[in-house]
Structures are given as C-alpha cells and as structure tokens.
Write a protein that holds these residues in place. Sequence first.
Motif, PDB file in Angstrom:
ATOM      1  N   GLY A   6       0.854  -1.235   0.074  1.00  0.00           N
ATOM      2  CA  GLY A   6      -0.142   0.222   0.095  1.00  0.00           C
ATOM      3  C   GLY A   6       0.953   1.371   0.023  1.00  0.00           C
ATOM      4  O   GLY A   6       2.088   0.967  -0.132  1.00  0.00           O
ATOM      5  N   ASN A   7       0.168   2.362   0.194  1.00  0.00           N
ATOM      6  CA  ASN A   7       1.168   3.612   0.302  1.00  0.00           C
ATOM      7  C   ASN A   7       0.077   4.704   1.159  1.00  0.00           C
ATOM      8  O   ASN A   7      -1.039   4.517   1.426  1.00  0.00           O
ATOM      9  CB  ASN A   7       1.185   4.279  -1.096  1.00  0.00           C
ATOM     10  CG  ASN A   7       0.061   4.553  -1.946  1.00  0.00           C
ATOM     11  OD1 ASN A   7      -0.790   5.306  -1.482  1.00  0.00           O
ATOM     12  ND2 ASN A   7      -0.226   3.607  -3.094  1.00  0.00           N
ATOM     13  N   GLU A   8       0.914   5.654   1.721  1.00  0.00           N
ATOM     14  CA  GLU A   8       0.365   6.742   2.472  1.00  0.00           C
ATOM     15  C   GLU A   8       0.442   7.946   1.387  1.00  0.00           C
ATOM     16  O   GLU A   8       1.620   7.871   0.723  1.00  0.00           O
ATOM     17  CB  GLU A   8       1.029   6.936   3.463  1.00  0.00           C
ATOM     18  CG  GLU A   8       0.419   8.144   4.536  1.00  0.00           C
ATOM     19  CD  GLU A   8       0.976   8.570   5.824  1.00  0.00           C
ATOM     20  OE1 GLU A   8       0.494   9.186   6.593  1.00  0.00           O
ATOM     21  OE2 GLU A   8       2.138   8.115   5.932  1.00  0.00           O
ATOM     22  N   GLN A   9      -0.766   8.801   1.186  1.00  0.00           N
ATOM     23  CA  GLN A   9      -0.603   9.945   0.159  1.00  0.00           C
ATOM     24  C   GLN A   9      -0.719  11.080   1.020  1.00  0.00           C
ATOM     25  O   GLN A   9      -1.859  11.076   1.831  1.00  0.00           O
ATOM     26  CB  GLN A   9      -1.512   9.599  -0.953  1.00  0.00           C
ATOM     27  CG  GLN A   9      -1.220   8.493  -1.704  1.00  0.00           C
ATOM     28  CD  GLN A   9      -2.193   8.252  -2.904  1.00  0.00           C
ATOM     29  OE1 GLN A   9      -3.050   9.190  -3.239  1.00  0.00           O
ATOM     30  NE2 GLN A   9      -2.093   7.238  -3.654  1.00  0.00           N
ATOM     31  N   ASN A  10      -0.024  12.431   0.774  1.00  0.00           N
ATOM     32  CA  ASN A  10      -0.305  13.520   1.423  1.00  0.00           C
ATOM     33  C   ASN A  10      -0.975  14.360   0.154  1.00  0.00           C
ATOM     34  O   ASN A  10      -0.227  14.726  -0.711  1.00  0.00           O
ATOM     35  CB  ASN A  10       1.011  13.941   2.028  1.00  0.00           C
ATOM     36  CG  ASN A  10       0.682  15.432   2.821  1.00  0.00           C
ATOM     37  OD1 ASN A  10      -0.044  16.272   2.425  1.00  0.00           O
ATOM     38  ND2 ASN A  10       1.401  15.402   3.756  1.00  0.00           N
ATOM     39  N   PRO A  11      -2.470  14.509   0.234  1.00  0.00           N
ATOM     40  CA  PRO A  11      -2.878  15.256  -0.737  1.00  0.00           C
ATOM     41  C   PRO A  11      -2.169  16.997  -0.865  1.00  0.00           C
ATOM     42  O   PRO A  11      -2.584  17.237  -1.992  1.00  0.00           O
ATOM     43  CB  PRO A  11      -4.386  15.460  -0.126  1.00  0.00           C
ATOM     44  CG  PRO A  11      -4.602  15.053   0.954  1.00  0.00           C
ATOM     45  CD  PRO A  11      -3.079  14.235   1.413  1.00  0.00           C
ATOM     46  N   ASP A  12      -1.530  17.506   0.446  1.00  0.00           N
ATOM     47  CA  ASP A  12      -1.280  18.766   0.275  1.00  0.00           C
ATOM     48  C   ASP A  12       0.088  19.038  -0.457  1.00  0.00           C
ATOM     49  O   ASP A  12       0.255  19.796  -1.032  1.00  0.00           O
ATOM     50  CB  ASP A  12      -1.173  19.298   1.800  1.00  0.00           C
ATOM     51  CG  ASP A  12      -2.563  19.319   2.448  1.00  0.00           C
ATOM     52  OD1 ASP A  12      -3.686  19.761   1.798  1.00  0.00           O
ATOM     53  OD2 ASP A  12      -2.426  19.380   3.796  1.00  0.00           O
ATOM     54  N   THR A  13       0.939  17.786  -0.023  1.00  0.00           N
ATOM     55  CA  THR A  13       2.324  17.910  -0.991  1.00  0.00           C
ATOM     56  C   THR A  13       2.488  16.861  -2.029  1.00  0.00           C
ATOM     57  O   THR A  13       3.354  17.266  -2.773  1.00  0.00           O
ATOM     58  CB  THR A  13       3.305  17.548   0.239  1.00  0.00           C
ATOM     59  OG1 THR A  13       3.164  16.227   0.503  1.00  0.00           O
ATOM     60  CG2 THR A  13       3.018  18.311   1.596  1.00  0.00           C
TER      61      THR A  13
END
Length: 129
Positions: free
Chosen positions: A64-71
């Motif tokens: 999986g992954n973690e996504q930062n929508p701001d950066t």
Amino acid sequence: MKAKSSMAIFILAAVMLFSCSKDASVLDIFIPNLSNQWVSDRNTNFFFNSDDPDKNKNESTFTGNEQNPDTGDIFQLTGKYKNYDVEFTFTEGPEKGVTYIGKFIKNSNPLRMEMKAPGNVKVTITQNL
C-alpha cells in the motif's frame, strides 16, 4: 448408571471449557476489507492492496501507500494482518523502516485501525466508504 452420568457431565464440562477458551474461539476470526481509500488523523490517505488473490482470508500480506494530498508525496509500505492484528512498515520516505503495529477495531463502522510506532507515535486510520 451413576458412573455414566458422571462421565457425561465431565465430558460436557470439558467440551464447554475448551470451546470457550480464547484460542479456540471462532468469534476471533476476522476477515478485513482493505478496499477503498482510508483516511488518517494526520490528514493523509492510505491505500491497501492484498497480496493474496483470495481476499477472503483472516491472514494475509498486503502492499500500500500513504499519500499526502497537500504535498503530493506518496510513500510505499508493506504489511500483514491476522484477524484483528495488523502491522505495516514503510519502505520509503521519512519513515522508511518504521513499523506500525496495531489492531482493526472490532465492530467499528466504518472499519478503523489504531496503530502505534516506536516513540509512542500513533495514527488512527479509518476506511472512507
């Protein structure tokens, strides 16, 4: 006759004792649904994909992954679960090598994970249905 009824009571009590023990409980079997986007209390999104084509299992590995929508940052991870126990380790990014260990929260709706990493770093991840 008394010996037979005493033996029957003993067997019944033994069966009840073993069937009520935590290790033998069928109620502890849990098959999580990893689909959809998950949102965290650190304002990021998580996505999980089971490594097993048969997703109807109570134990498996996942990526999986973690996504930062701001950066726009995306950090990959690998993990595993067994029933309510879950853990994952980041394979890249600022938390590369950090393992989060936690649990799926029983009867949570939507499904939720409460995770903890070394240094008492906590994150709650909730399925976004």
